[in-house]
Design an enzyme around this catalytic site. Sequence first.
Site, PDB file in Angstrom:
ATOM      1  N   GLY A  46       0.706  -1.320  -0.013  1.00 25.27           N
ATOM      2  CA  GLY A  46       0.095  -0.020   0.090  1.00 25.27           C
ATOM      3  C   GLY A  46       0.832   1.270  -0.081  1.00 25.27           C
ATOM      4  O   GLY A  46       1.901   1.143   0.540  1.00 25.27           O
ATOM      5  N   GLN A  51       2.690   9.895   0.951  1.00 26.35           N
ATOM      6  CA  GLN A  51       4.100   9.333   1.050  1.00 26.35           C
ATOM      7  C   GLN A  51       5.080   9.552  -0.211  1.00 26.35           C
ATOM      8  O   GLN A  51       6.253   9.243  -0.175  1.00 26.35           O
ATOM      9  CB  GLN A  51       4.029   7.559   1.077  1.00 26.35           C
ATOM     10  CG  GLN A  51       3.575   7.443   2.732  1.00 26.35           C
ATOM     11  CD  GLN A  51       3.123   5.767   2.566  1.00 26.35           C
ATOM     12  OE1 GLN A  51       2.204   5.201   2.041  1.00 26.35           O
ATOM     13  NE2 GLN A  51       4.041   5.055   3.106  1.00 26.35           N
ATOM     14  N   CYS A  94       5.570   0.008   7.515  1.00 25.19           N
ATOM     15  CA  CYS A  94       5.201   1.143   6.676  1.00 25.19           C
ATOM     16  C   CYS A  94       6.551   1.524   5.811  1.00 25.19           C
ATOM     17  O   CYS A  94       7.538   1.517   6.360  1.00 25.19           O
ATOM     18  CB  CYS A  94       4.730   2.303   7.688  1.00 25.19           C
ATOM     19  SG  CYS A  94       4.576   3.928   6.561  1.00 25.19           S
ATOM     20  N   LEU A  95       6.175   1.825   4.616  1.00 23.63           N
ATOM     21  CA  LEU A  95       7.443   2.222   3.587  1.00 23.63           C
ATOM     22  C   LEU A  95       7.977   3.519   3.905  1.00 23.63           C
ATOM     23  O   LEU A  95       9.184   3.637   3.687  1.00 23.63           O
ATOM     24  CB  LEU A  95       6.727   2.304   2.382  1.00 23.63           C
ATOM     25  CG  LEU A  95       6.498   0.961   1.522  1.00 23.63           C
ATOM     26  CD1 LEU A  95       5.877   1.122   0.178  1.00 23.63           C
ATOM     27  CD2 LEU A  95       7.589  -0.148   1.462  1.00 23.63           C
ATOM     28  N   HIS A 136      -4.568   1.425   7.392  1.00 25.85           N
ATOM     29  CA  HIS A 136      -3.312   1.833   7.629  1.00 25.85           C
ATOM     30  C   HIS A 136      -3.024   3.140   6.538  1.00 25.85           C
ATOM     31  O   HIS A 136      -2.743   4.211   7.074  1.00 25.85           O
ATOM     32  CB  HIS A 136      -2.204   0.865   7.149  1.00 25.85           C
ATOM     33  CG  HIS A 136      -0.903   1.488   7.302  1.00 25.85           C
ATOM     34  ND1 HIS A 136       0.032   1.082   8.033  1.00 25.85           N
ATOM     35  CD2 HIS A 136      -0.065   2.416   6.272  1.00 25.85           C
ATOM     36  CE1 HIS A 136       1.315   1.634   7.852  1.00 25.85           C
ATOM     37  NE2 HIS A 136       0.998   2.441   6.902  1.00 25.85           N
ATOM     38  N   GLU A 137      -3.438   2.975   5.159  1.00 24.59           N
ATOM     39  CA  GLU A 137      -3.388   4.191   4.168  1.00 24.59           C
ATOM     40  C   GLU A 137      -4.205   5.316   4.607  1.00 24.59           C
ATOM     41  O   GLU A 137      -3.837   6.505   4.227  1.00 24.59           O
ATOM     42  CB  GLU A 137      -3.726   3.632   2.812  1.00 24.59           C
ATOM     43  CG  GLU A 137      -2.617   2.229   2.497  1.00 24.59           C
ATOM     44  CD  GLU A 137      -1.246   2.447   2.759  1.00 24.59           C
ATOM     45  OE1 GLU A 137      -0.719   3.725   2.500  1.00 24.59           O
ATOM     46  OE2 GLU A 137      -0.426   1.625   2.833  1.00 24.59           O
ATOM     47  N   HIS A 140      -2.798   7.754   6.781  1.00 19.02           N
ATOM     48  CA  HIS A 140      -1.839   8.617   6.187  1.00 19.02           C
ATOM     49  C   HIS A 140      -2.355   9.727   5.695  1.00 19.02           C
ATOM     50  O   HIS A 140      -1.801  10.852   5.626  1.00 19.02           O
ATOM     51  CB  HIS A 140      -1.010   7.883   4.983  1.00 19.02           C
ATOM     52  CG  HIS A 140      -0.175   6.860   5.537  1.00 19.02           C
ATOM     53  ND1 HIS A 140       1.089   7.516   5.893  1.00 19.02           N
ATOM     54  CD2 HIS A 140       0.200   5.537   5.142  1.00 19.02           C
ATOM     55  CE1 HIS A 140       1.998   6.500   6.034  1.00 19.02           C
ATOM     56  NE2 HIS A 140       1.522   5.475   5.670  1.00 19.02           N
TER      57      HIS A 140
HETATM   58 ZN    ZN Z   1       2.532   3.629   5.838  1.00 20.45          ZN
END
Ligand code: ZN
Length: 154
Positions: A46, A51, A94-95, A136-137, A140
Amino acid sequence: MSLLDIVQHPNTVLRQVCGPVTSFDDGLRKLAADMLDTMYDAPGRGLAAPQVGVPLRLFVMDVAWKTGAPEPMVMVNPDVLEASAETVLIEEGCLSIPGIPCPVVRPSTIRLRWHDLDGKVTEATLEGALARCAQHELDHLDGILCIDRIEGAA
Ligand code: ZN
């Protein structure tokens, strides 16, 4: 295709409340395509627009591709309509915060409404990995990171 740079915590763009997408144009299509390329390359499941430094309410996800055929999804201006009372504890990554496992409790099922890239409104009930990844997204888009929700954190 273009790969975008993934913004790393603690960059302040990750803490913004993102604004709604208002034009469903070629620029939005390109952004979504580039975000998917960047997510697959990372590799991740995701990726939210902030991000990649874009403070808009948009994320991409694919919870299937690591174990089977790709199922890319693009969700624009998503809204949670309902969340289950039942919750589940799952460790997230998380990236933007590589290497930090985040055990987080969230509703196990959500009812989500979003726009597709043509601006068409869609609704679905998401369960399992889809529900988890989407939540999660979604965080963000409101400047919330999984490290903020770690189970047992003060
Ligand atoms: Zn994330």
